[in-house]
Motif scaffolding. Structure first.
Motif, mmCIF file in Angstrom:
data_model
loop_
_atom_site.group_PDB
_atom_site.id
_atom_site.type_symbol
_atom_site.label_atom_id
_atom_site.label_comp_id
_atom_site.label_asym_id
_atom_site.label_seq_id
_atom_site.Cartn_x
_atom_site.Cartn_y
_atom_site.Cartn_z
ATOM 1 N N GLY A 189 66.080 3.827 33.723
ATOM 2 C CA GLY A 189 65.816 2.414 33.511
ATOM 3 C C GLY A 189 67.024 1.697 32.951
ATOM 4 N N THR A 190 66.781 0.493 32.451
ATOM 5 C CA THR A 190 67.851 -0.338 31.906
ATOM 6 C C THR A 190 67.458 -0.897 30.542
ATOM 7 N N VAL A 191 68.475 -1.171 29.748
ATOM 8 C CA VAL A 191 68.335 -1.890 28.484
ATOM 9 C C VAL A 191 69.343 -3.031 28.551
ATOM 10 N N GLU A 192 68.862 -4.268 28.378
ATOM 11 C CA GLU A 192 69.725 -5.448 28.499
ATOM 12 C C GLU A 192 69.754 -6.191 27.177
ATOM 13 N N HIS A 193 70.987 -6.513 26.711
ATOM 14 C CA HIS A 193 71.155 -7.322 25.503
ATOM 15 C C HIS A 193 72.592 -7.817 25.420
ATOM 16 N N TRP A 194 72.786 -8.901 24.734
ATOM 17 C CA TRP A 194 74.108 -9.483 24.481
ATOM 18 C C TRP A 194 74.959 -9.623 25.752
ATOM 19 N N GLY A 195 74.341 -9.955 26.885
ATOM 20 C CA GLY A 195 75.094 -10.231 28.097
ATOM 21 C C GLY A 195 75.524 -9.022 28.900
ATOM 22 N N HIS A 196 75.052 -7.857 28.527
ATOM 23 C CA HIS A 196 75.371 -6.690 29.334
ATOM 24 C C HIS A 196 74.138 -5.802 29.495
ATOM 25 N N ILE A 197 74.221 -4.908 30.489
ATOM 26 C CA ILE A 197 73.089 -4.060 30.855
ATOM 27 C C ILE A 197 73.522 -2.596 30.788
ATOM 28 N N HIS A 198 72.746 -1.792 30.081
ATOM 29 C CA HIS A 198 72.955 -0.350 30.054
ATOM 30 C C HIS A 198 71.955 0.283 31.024
ATOM 31 N N SER A 199 72.456 0.971 32.039
ATOM 32 C CA SER A 199 71.592 1.781 32.902
ATOM 33 C C SER A 199 71.645 3.195 32.364
ATOM 34 N N ARG A 200 70.493 3.798 32.201
ATOM 35 C CA ARG A 200 70.499 5.150 31.645
ATOM 36 C C ARG A 200 69.366 5.981 32.218
ATOM 37 N N THR A 201 69.595 7.274 32.197
ATOM 38 C CA THR A 201 68.562 8.252 32.526
ATOM 39 C C THR A 201 68.493 9.230 31.365
ATOM 40 N N ASN A 202 67.314 9.363 30.798
ATOM 41 C CA ASN A 202 67.080 10.317 29.717
ATOM 42 C C ASN A 202 66.151 11.404 30.229
ATOM 43 N N GLN A 203 66.378 12.628 29.752
ATOM 44 C CA GLN A 203 65.522 13.751 30.116
ATOM 45 C C GLN A 203 64.770 14.210 28.871
ATOM 46 N N TYR A 204 63.489 14.487 29.049
ATOM 47 C CA TYR A 204 62.622 14.897 27.951
ATOM 48 C C TYR A 204 61.927 16.202 28.301
ATOM 49 N N GLU A 205 61.593 16.966 27.259
ATOM 50 C CA GLU A 205 60.758 18.147 27.412
ATOM 51 C C GLU A 205 59.755 18.133 26.267
ATOM 52 N N ALA A 206 58.492 18.384 26.596
ATOM 53 C CA ALA A 206 57.443 18.325 25.578
ATOM 54 C C ALA A 206 56.276 19.206 25.973
ATOM 55 N N ILE A 207 55.448 19.490 24.988
ATOM 56 C CA ILE A 207 54.165 20.150 25.220
ATOM 57 C C ILE A 207 53.071 19.156 24.843
ATOM 58 N N PHE A 208 52.191 18.869 25.785
ATOM 59 C CA PHE A 208 51.067 17.950 25.577
ATOM 60 C C PHE A 208 49.781 18.747 25.412
ATOM 61 N N ALA A 209 48.924 18.314 24.501
ATOM 62 C CA ALA A 209 47.557 18.827 24.423
ATOM 63 C C ALA A 209 46.681 17.839 25.181
ATOM 64 N N VAL A 210 45.885 18.352 26.119
ATOM 65 C CA VAL A 210 45.003 17.514 26.943
ATOM 66 C C VAL A 210 43.578 18.017 26.731
ATOM 67 N N GLU A 211 42.702 17.104 26.278
ATOM 68 C CA GLU A 211 41.341 17.505 25.939
ATOM 69 C C GLU A 211 40.345 16.450 26.392
#
Length: 89
Positions: free
Chosen positions: A39-61
């Motif tokens: 996605g993107t983050v926009e502020h102060w006249g410029h745009i940061h395009s970034r991709t972050n990777q996550y790893e997690a364990i979810f409990a689903v009930e």
């Protein structure tokens, strides 16, 4: 302003829940997964395009008549791509 363009599931696996809470009927499960968020983050006249990777364990009930994520343990977070552009260019 933040905008998410894409969420990509990279891998995942289901496992039994390790800790049982009161009221759990045994149908819940854990789901360990790794995913990318672009996605993107926009502020102060410029745009940061970034991709972050996550790893997690979810409990689903089950809760009532629906399945819910009842817990999340974030294991890792990494920035895998980053670019800055001026707005309008």
């Amino acid at each position: 302003v933040s905008r998410i363009r894409e969420v990509t599931l990279l891998e995942g696996s289901k496992a039994p829940l390790e800790s049982r809470q009161s009221g759990d009927d045994g149908r819940g499960f854990a789901y360990r997964c790794r995913w990318n968020v672009s996605g993107t983050v926009e502020h102060w006249g410029h745009i940061h395009s970034r991709t972050n990777q996550y790893e997690a364990i979810f409990a689903v009930e089950p809760r009532g008549s629906a399945w819910k994520i009842t817990d999340m343990d974030l294991l890792d977070e990494q920035r895998v791509n980053f670019e800055t552009k001026l707005r309008g260019l």
